[in-house]
Each structure stands twice: as C-alpha cells, then as structure tokens.
Design a protein around this motif. Structure first.
Motif, PDB file in Angstrom:
ATOM      1  N   ILE A   9      37.818  30.075  49.213  1.00 48.36           N
ATOM      2  CA  ILE A   9      37.225  29.621  47.951  1.00 48.36           C
ATOM      3  C   ILE A   9      38.296  28.984  47.078  1.00 48.36           C
ATOM      4  O   ILE A   9      38.095  27.908  46.511  1.00 48.36           O
ATOM      5  CB  ILE A   9      36.530  30.790  47.218  1.00 48.36           C
ATOM      6  N   LEU A  13      38.379  25.096  45.810  1.00 41.16           N
ATOM      7  CA  LEU A  13      38.458  24.754  44.392  1.00 41.16           C
ATOM      8  C   LEU A  13      39.731  23.975  44.076  1.00 41.16           C
ATOM      9  O   LEU A  13      39.704  23.040  43.266  1.00 41.16           O
ATOM     10  CB  LEU A  13      38.384  26.021  43.539  1.00 41.16           C
ATOM     11  N   TRP A  67      37.501  37.362  33.977  1.00 38.77           N
ATOM     12  CA  TRP A  67      37.419  37.074  35.405  1.00 38.77           C
ATOM     13  C   TRP A  67      36.879  38.262  36.184  1.00 38.77           C
ATOM     14  O   TRP A  67      36.162  38.098  37.157  1.00 38.77           O
ATOM     15  CB  TRP A  67      38.778  36.709  35.962  1.00 38.77           C
ATOM     16  N   GLU A  72      31.118  34.752  31.758  1.00 34.17           N
ATOM     17  CA  GLU A  72      31.749  33.482  32.100  1.00 34.17           C
ATOM     18  C   GLU A  72      33.269  33.645  32.143  1.00 34.17           C
ATOM     19  O   GLU A  72      33.849  34.376  31.345  1.00 34.17           O
ATOM     20  CB  GLU A  72      31.373  32.440  31.046  1.00 34.17           C
ATOM     21  N   ASN A  73      33.896  32.974  33.081  1.00 33.12           N
ATOM     22  CA  ASN A  73      35.349  33.027  33.217  1.00 33.12           C
ATOM     23  C   ASN A  73      36.019  32.155  32.170  1.00 33.12           C
ATOM     24  O   ASN A  73      35.671  30.984  32.028  1.00 33.12           O
ATOM     25  CB  ASN A  73      35.786  32.532  34.602  1.00 33.12           C
ATOM     26  N   GLU A 110      42.842  25.657  37.805  1.00 30.70           N
ATOM     27  CA  GLU A 110      41.406  25.520  38.024  1.00 30.70           C
ATOM     28  C   GLU A 110      40.881  26.472  39.100  1.00 30.70           C
ATOM     29  O   GLU A 110      39.727  26.891  39.048  1.00 30.70           O
ATOM     30  CB  GLU A 110      41.074  24.070  38.378  1.00 30.70           C
ATOM     31  N   SER A 114      38.403  31.516  39.502  1.00 35.25           N
ATOM     32  CA  SER A 114      37.313  31.787  40.438  1.00 35.25           C
ATOM     33  C   SER A 114      37.765  32.665  41.600  1.00 35.25           C
ATOM     34  O   SER A 114      36.973  33.446  42.129  1.00 35.25           O
ATOM     35  CB  SER A 114      36.736  30.481  40.977  1.00 35.25           C
ATOM     36  N   ASP A 117      37.696  36.104  40.149  1.00 32.57           N
ATOM     37  CA  ASP A 117      36.296  36.425  39.904  1.00 32.57           C
ATOM     38  C   ASP A 117      35.586  36.773  41.210  1.00 32.57           C
ATOM     39  O   ASP A 117      34.811  37.724  41.265  1.00 32.57           O
ATOM     40  CB  ASP A 117      35.602  35.246  39.215  1.00 32.57           C
ATOM     41  N   ASN A 118      35.862  36.019  42.266  1.00 32.61           N
ATOM     42  CA  ASN A 118      35.230  36.285  43.552  1.00 32.61           C
ATOM     43  C   ASN A 118      35.746  37.561  44.203  1.00 32.61           C
ATOM     44  O   ASN A 118      35.101  38.108  45.090  1.00 32.61           O
ATOM     45  CB  ASN A 118      35.401  35.094  44.493  1.00 32.61           C
TER      46      ASN A 118
END
Length: 150
Positions: A9, A13, A67, A72-73, A110, A114, A117-118
């Motif tokens: 991921i 990204l 995160w 929301e991140n 960037e 995520s 978060d993942n």
C-alpha cells in the motif's frame, strides 16, 4: 493486515504521489520502504515501535493519533518527514530508489499516513503492529507517552 500488504500500500501511494517516481517499480519501492523502516528487503524485522516513537518524538502525537484512530488522517509535511527520519535514513532511501532526496520526502509525506492507518484498520491495531510494539503492555506504554501520561 500483514506487513507485506502495508508495504505494498505504501509503495502504491508513494508511486502515485506528487513525487517524480517515473520508472520506479513497485518492488523497488517496497524494498526501500522496508529498509527505511528497519527491515530487510522482504519486510522482515520492521520496527514499528521505533517508527511510532519517531513520529511522537517529532511532536506529531496528535497526527499519529489520527492515523491510528477511526477518523480522517491528518497530513504531514516534508519537514515532518525530516523530523521523523534521520538524514542518513532519508539519504539511503533516496539513493536506493535513485531519486532526489526532496522527491523521496514528498512521496513519504503522502504515503506514511496511510501506511500507519492501514496497520490499524477500523482503529484497531493490527496483530503485527501490536507484536512490534511489545504487545498490549508496549502499546499502553506508547499510548501513555503520546498522551503525556508517562
């Protein structure tokens, strides 16, 4: 979610970021991300505890909380990346990908939110991340330090 999936991921990204990533393969980005996070080219040995501590140490506890939580991140800047990772880590990462360091920082700013978060889907810490921080007690210690309770 397993470490390999989190790295994939992150690589996706990173390659879709505003950084100039033309010509970089997904595999090379995965390998470079793994090494940046203290692992080998296959994602073994990644030290999420160190990553979380570095994010906290950069004064980004509220960002890290976003995160790891369900909301929301929060975004981070290129300067934040410089505070999370050492100069040699960033230089090695950029050199491994054969891109300018500034491009590497842009892509990381960037991709990193995520990725973390993942590692905590639906606000729950993934098993690998929990193991990396020393189980539930290690997670409590990190959380306590993030919220000034330690």
């Amino acid at each position: 979610m397993d470490i390999a999936k989190i790295l994939e991921i992150g690589a996706q990204l990173f390659s879709q970021s505003q950084a100039n990533t033309n010509g970089l393969s997904q595999g090379s980005i995965v390998s470079a991300l793994s090494r940046l996070l203290g692992g080998d080219e296959n994602g073994q040995g990644i030290n999420f505890e160190q990553l979380l501590s570095s994010i906290d140490g950069a004064g980004l506890a509220n960002v890290l909380q976003s995160w790891l939580g369900n909301g929301e991140n929060h975004a981070i800047s290129v300067d934040d990346i410089t505070n999370i990772f050492s100069g040699s880590q960033l230089s090695d990462f950029a050199n491994e990908l054969n891109i300018p360091e500034q491009e590497a920082k842009t892509g990381l700013s960037e991709a990193l939110p995520s990725m973390v978060d993942n590692a905590s889907p639906a606000g729950e810490i993934a098993g690998e991340l929990l193991n990396a921080v020393g189980g539930v007690s290690g997670l409590f210690n990190i959380a306590a330090s993030l919220f000034g309770k330690k």
